[in-house]
Write a protein that holds these residues in place. Structure first.
Motif, PDB file in Angstrom:
ATOM      1  N   LEU A  66       0.858  -1.190   0.000  1.00 33.11           N
ATOM      2  CA  LEU A  66       0.000   0.000   0.000  1.00 33.11           C
ATOM      3  C   LEU A  66       0.892   1.237   0.000  1.00 33.11           C
ATOM      4  O   LEU A  66       1.997   1.202   0.546  1.00 33.11           O
ATOM      5  CB  LEU A  66      -0.846   0.079   1.288  1.00 33.11           C
ATOM      6  CG  LEU A  66      -1.785  -1.038   1.674  1.00 33.11           C
ATOM      7  CD1 LEU A  66      -2.288  -0.790   3.099  1.00 33.11           C
ATOM      8  CD2 LEU A  66      -2.967  -1.107   0.722  1.00 33.11           C
ATOM      9  N   ALA A 111      -3.081 -10.615  -4.375  1.00 29.90           N
ATOM     10  CA  ALA A 111      -3.052  -9.846  -5.617  1.00 29.90           C
ATOM     11  C   ALA A 111      -1.625  -9.614  -6.096  1.00 29.90           C
ATOM     12  O   ALA A 111      -1.325  -9.736  -7.288  1.00 29.90           O
ATOM     13  CB  ALA A 111      -3.759  -8.509  -5.410  1.00 29.90           C
TER      14      ALA A 111
ATOM     15  N   ALA B  23      -8.485  -7.897  -5.878  1.00 35.67           N
ATOM     16  CA  ALA B  23      -8.166  -6.678  -5.139  1.00 35.67           C
ATOM     17  C   ALA B  23      -7.235  -7.022  -3.994  1.00 35.67           C
ATOM     18  O   ALA B  23      -7.205  -8.147  -3.515  1.00 35.67           O
ATOM     19  CB  ALA B  23      -9.452  -6.062  -4.608  1.00 35.67           C
ATOM     20  N   SER B  24      -6.469  -6.040  -3.545  1.00 35.19           N
ATOM     21  CA  SER B  24      -5.532  -6.283  -2.449  1.00 35.19           C
ATOM     22  C   SER B  24      -6.285  -6.546  -1.154  1.00 35.19           C
ATOM     23  O   SER B  24      -7.095  -5.725  -0.722  1.00 35.19           O
ATOM     24  CB  SER B  24      -4.619  -5.073  -2.264  1.00 35.19           C
ATOM     25  OG  SER B  24      -3.855  -5.250  -1.094  1.00 35.19           O
ATOM     26  N   PRO B  25      -6.017  -7.661  -0.516  1.00 32.98           N
ATOM     27  CA  PRO B  25      -6.659  -7.922   0.783  1.00 32.98           C
ATOM     28  C   PRO B  25      -6.056  -7.091   1.903  1.00 32.98           C
ATOM     29  O   PRO B  25      -6.483  -7.184   3.041  1.00 32.98           O
ATOM     30  CB  PRO B  25      -6.402  -9.417   0.999  1.00 32.98           C
ATOM     31  CG  PRO B  25      -5.195  -9.730   0.207  1.00 32.98           C
ATOM     32  CD  PRO B  25      -5.161  -8.762  -0.951  1.00 32.98           C
ATOM     33  N   TYR B  26      -5.043  -6.279   1.569  1.00 33.65           N
ATOM     34  CA  TYR B  26      -4.379  -5.478   2.595  1.00 33.65           C
ATOM     35  C   TYR B  26      -4.944  -4.065   2.705  1.00 33.65           C
ATOM     36  O   TYR B  26      -4.524  -3.291   3.557  1.00 33.65           O
ATOM     37  CB  TYR B  26      -2.866  -5.418   2.319  1.00 33.65           C
ATOM     38  CG  TYR B  26      -2.231  -6.770   2.505  1.00 33.65           C
ATOM     39  CD1 TYR B  26      -1.917  -7.226   3.778  1.00 33.65           C
ATOM     40  CD2 TYR B  26      -2.016  -7.617   1.422  1.00 33.65           C
ATOM     41  CE1 TYR B  26      -1.391  -8.485   3.967  1.00 33.65           C
ATOM     42  CE2 TYR B  26      -1.482  -8.884   1.601  1.00 33.65           C
ATOM     43  CZ  TYR B  26      -1.166  -9.306   2.875  1.00 33.65           C
ATOM     44  OH  TYR B  26      -0.650 -10.555   3.078  1.00 33.65           O
ATOM     45  N   LEU B  27      -5.872  -3.721   1.805  1.00 35.63           N
ATOM     46  CA  LEU B  27      -6.436  -2.372   1.837  1.00 35.63           C
ATOM     47  C   LEU B  27      -7.412  -2.246   3.006  1.00 35.63           C
ATOM     48  O   LEU B  27      -8.417  -2.946   3.068  1.00 35.63           O
ATOM     49  CB  LEU B  27      -7.160  -2.076   0.517  1.00 35.63           C
ATOM     50  CG  LEU B  27      -7.700  -0.651   0.372  1.00 35.63           C
ATOM     51  CD1 LEU B  27      -6.557   0.355   0.376  1.00 35.63           C
ATOM     52  CD2 LEU B  27      -8.533  -0.513  -0.887  1.00 35.63           C
ATOM     53  N   PRO B  28      -7.115  -1.348   3.968  1.00 36.44           N
ATOM     54  CA  PRO B  28      -8.003  -1.231   5.131  1.00 36.44           C
ATOM     55  C   PRO B  28      -9.199  -0.314   4.870  1.00 36.44           C
ATOM     56  O   PRO B  28      -9.216   0.435   3.901  1.00 36.44           O
ATOM     57  CB  PRO B  28      -7.088  -0.634   6.195  1.00 36.44           C
ATOM     58  CG  PRO B  28      -6.108   0.197   5.429  1.00 36.44           C
ATOM     59  CD  PRO B  28      -5.955  -0.446   4.070  1.00 36.44           C
ATOM     60  N   CYS B 282      -0.956 -10.698   8.963  1.00 34.49           N
ATOM     61  CA  CYS B 282      -1.801 -10.603   7.769  1.00 34.49           C
ATOM     62  C   CYS B 282      -3.270 -10.900   8.055  1.00 34.49           C
ATOM     63  O   CYS B 282      -4.139 -10.304   7.446  1.00 34.49           O
ATOM     64  CB  CYS B 282      -1.267 -11.497   6.646  1.00 34.49           C
ATOM     65  SG  CYS B 282      -1.451 -13.265   6.916  1.00 34.49           S
ATOM     66  N   LEU B 284      -4.666 -13.529   7.186  1.00 40.10           N
ATOM     67  CA  LEU B 284      -5.142 -14.240   6.005  1.00 40.10           C
ATOM     68  C   LEU B 284      -4.592 -15.668   5.907  1.00 40.10           C
ATOM     69  O   LEU B 284      -4.719 -16.323   4.878  1.00 40.10           O
ATOM     70  CB  LEU B 284      -4.748 -13.456   4.741  1.00 40.10           C
ATOM     71  CG  LEU B 284      -5.216 -12.001   4.710  1.00 40.10           C
ATOM     72  CD1 LEU B 284      -4.506 -11.223   3.618  1.00 40.10           C
ATOM     73  CD2 LEU B 284      -6.725 -11.929   4.507  1.00 40.10           C
TER      74      LEU B 284
END
Lengths: 354, 316
Positions: A66, A111, B23-28, B282, B284
């Motif tokens: 990010l 991703a 999509a990025s699973p890291y987007l908060p 993570c 995840l």
């Protein structure tokens, strides 16, 4: 099976360099490594494994997940991937990458990894075991998938397995491939026969028996013994082609306005890996950390993905500063287990299935 | 053109970043702090609401580990604030990172998602500086939670140590005051009276039918209550082993002794639930930090039935 001459390979690599970032096996300061190839002459197809695996090309040791702005709080996902070709993966490395593909596609799809992998062409090549290679014992000695092209070095050039349509396309586009002559195939088969007889490191039990053997070996004295000499340096994790544990952390820019959330390689053999905020460390002794790593290779992940997560490349053995040898340790556990006198039904069943 | 071969991939030379695939699973998700209250010197309670109602991009990810041991109950599908007691969120601040925090508020809380955060490091100290009206960034909910409905008709014994009272509060507030449960009891132990959390609420819970026993580790000035570890109060519970469900959340050292006492009282491992704390990066099932032997606590836990932990010597 296709065939290209040595000049044909040069044309292929030169063509690929025009259109892709190309990485391949090189000698760097005399050591076998992957490096960027900007001239076909730089490529050295190696018979033995590189020090570091090829995992960094699809799972970089540091990558941005990010980008954030600390003033307005905005976060933007970052998925960076460039078209790239990696030349010189051996069968073990290809098996390792197939395992990584499964790990990162599983559950919440990753991703970043998947984008990189989709843009990566893999050209494999044959090899000859050194003293620490043991892919034969794991069953990862041959790759039948996971590559776009696979080069078998023969007397006059390369017999080529074409693994994908992308592989066929680059072969057509950049070089002149012909159908491999019977003599080239015989040449390749003779090499493979020699290779099969050249392994010096072997596991003393079939790979299918290892999850059960490891499950019975938690209390083995082996763990304390190797724990007492381990430095806990994490080198084995770093060089392993299937170690994928990571840390996620923020790196603010110097202006403290923007920054990145990055993923970096982590290592279960490092002391702080299982440390929680209150100060409790769930795997403090080095022996417990090694037991965890070895169990991940032969048992924990095998229970989930039904495949051993050690591919027998021997990298952790070559890199270990105190000569902790995953094959020797496994053989010790196998020998200890034999004394338990347990007849393992899983092994018998698996053998029967074949 | 000769360049020195590089041994690491040159990630910075990639062409313009492009979003392909998942999509990025890291987007908060951005969350508004609607309340920030000091509980003790070290702990603050935050109530969160999503800025734009529900997050339309929220995805509930499937549990990643196929060989999951059946435990607690599976994550509930739904939106970001649709959590179960026992589940956790990754809570972050840009520049300081993310860490896992248990839900402190009950199922269906009207006051929003509550988190009780102890300041122990960089991130948690920075979170403590976020005032009402400020923002936090969250991902989740993750992991297994408690199935409060399945405890109906049963006695429930809550045993909490230290900050373990935080996720326990989520479950207690889900259960206490609701009809259909048997006898409800709580044993809560902390180091000192100054560390006691939610003591005001505990009075309310007692009025609503919870038997609450509180203990502190060492004698302290002005403390007239019990002194000693939580197990010293367990005899008072008078457990009926057949009709009791026990829930244990506390520091690592606590579990073994509490479980020993519960087993002595005749309880089966199937009726003992625990929530286990681990390092997580993570949420995840990938980063590896929360692994208990072969099991990812972020996916198969943090709530486990004790009977599902057999064969996992690293669990307790």
């Amino acid at each position: 099976m296709k065939f290209i001459t040595k000049t044909g390979l040069k044309a292929l690599v030169t063509g690929l360099i025009r259109d892709y970032k190309v990485y391949g096996t090189v000698k760097k300061d005399g050591f076998p490594a992957y490096g960027e190839i900007t001239d076909a002459k730089q490529l050295v197809l190696l018979q033995t494994p590189t020090h570091l695996s090829a995992k960094g090309f699809v799972f970089p040791e540091r990558e941005t997940l990010l980008r954030f702005n600390m003033e307005d709080g905005s976060h933007k996902p970052v998925v960076e991937a460039a078209d790239q070709v990696i030349i010189g993966l051996h069968a073990c490395d290809i098996h390792a990458m197939l395992l990584m593909d499964r790990v990162f596609a599983y559950g919440a799809p990753d991703a970043n990894y998947l984008a990189r992998r989709a843009k990566t062409l893999v050209i494999g090549t044959d090899c000859m075991p050194d003293e620490h290679c043991f892919c034969q014992s794991i069953g990862t000695m041959h790759a039948t998938e996971g590559f776009d092209l696979f080069l078998h070095q023969t007397k006059n050039g390369f017999a080529i397995d074409v693994g994908t349509k992308r592989g066929a396309a680059i072969l057509r586009k950049y070089t002149k491939a012909v159908t491999a002559a019977a003599s080239e195939i015989r040449n390749m088969e003779a090499f493979e026969k020699k290779r099969a007889g050249s392994f010096k490191t072997r596991l003393d039990a079939p790979a299918a028996a290892l999850p059960a053997i490891y499950a019975r070996s938690d209390a083995s004295p082996v763990w304390d013994r190797i724990g007492s000499i381990c430095y806990g340096c994490g080198s084995c994790n770093n060089v392993c082609p299937t170690c994928y544990c990571f840390d996620v952390r923020d790196e603010p820019a110097a202006n403290l306005k923007q920054g990145e959330r990055v993923r970096v390689w982590d290592a279960c053999t490092l002391e702080e890996f299982a440390l929680v905020a209150g100060g409790h460390n769930f795997r403090k002794p080095r022996g417990a950390r090694l037991r965890h790593r070895f169990n991940r290779k032969f048992r924990y992940l095998t229970d989930v993905f039904n495949a051993p997560f050690c591919v027998g490349c021997g990298r952790c053995i070559r890199t270990c500063l105190v000569n902790i040898n995953i094959a020797e340790v496994t053989n010790e556990l196998i020998a200890e287990d034999a004394k338990r006198g347990i007849i393992d039904e899983t092994v018998r069943t698996k053998k029967a299935e074949r | 053109m000769t360049k020195t071969p590089q041994t690491v991939p040159a990630t910075n030379t990639a062409p313009a970043p492009q979003q392909t695939g998942p999509a990025s699973p890291y987007l908060p998700t951005e969350a508004l702090v609607t309340r920030a209250a000091k509980l003790t010197e070290k702990e603050r309670l935050f109530a969160l609401a999503l800025l734009n109602g529900q997050n339309p991009n929220h995805t509930q990810y499937p549990v990643a580990v196929e060989s999951t041991r059946p435990s607690g109950i599976a994550p509930n599908a739904g939106s970001t604030l649709n959590y179960l007691p026992g589940q956790f969120y990754m809570v972050g601040l840009p520049g300081y990172g993310e860490a896992p925090f248990s839900v402190a508020s009950p199922l269906g809380a009207s006051e929003g998602l509550e988190l009780c955060i102890r300041a122990v490091g960089n991130l948690t100290n920075a979170i403590h500086r976020v005032p009402k009206g400020g923002r936090l960034w969250i991902r989740g909910p993750f992991g297994t939670g408690f199935d409060a409905a399945s405890m109906k008709g049963r006695d429930v014994v809550f045993i909490a140590g230290g900050i373990g009272i935080v996720p326990m509060r989520s479950l207690i507030k889900t259960i206490v005051g609701n009809p259909g449960y048997g006898r409800l009891s709580l044993i809560y132990g902390t180091k000192s009276p100054d560390d006691l959390l939610f003591s005001g609420e505990m009075t309310e819970w007692s009025k609503a039918g919870l038997r609450a026993f509180v203990t502190i580790d060492k004698p302290a000035k002005g403390w007239s209550g019990n002194v000693g570890v939580v197990t010293t109060l367990m005899a008072k519970l008078d457990i009926d082993p057949v009709r009791t469900t026990a829930v244990i959340i506390g520091p690592p050292v606590m579990y073994k002794f509490v479980i020993m006492n519960l087993r002595k009282a005749g309880m089966r491992d199937e009726d003992i639930l625990v929530s286990l704390e681990r390092r997580m990066k993570c949420g995840l099932g990938k980063c590896g930090h929360c692994q208990i032997n072969g099991v990812y606590a972020c996916q198969c836990g943090p709530v486990f039935k004790l009977s599902d932990l057999h064969g996992l010597p690293e669990a307790l």
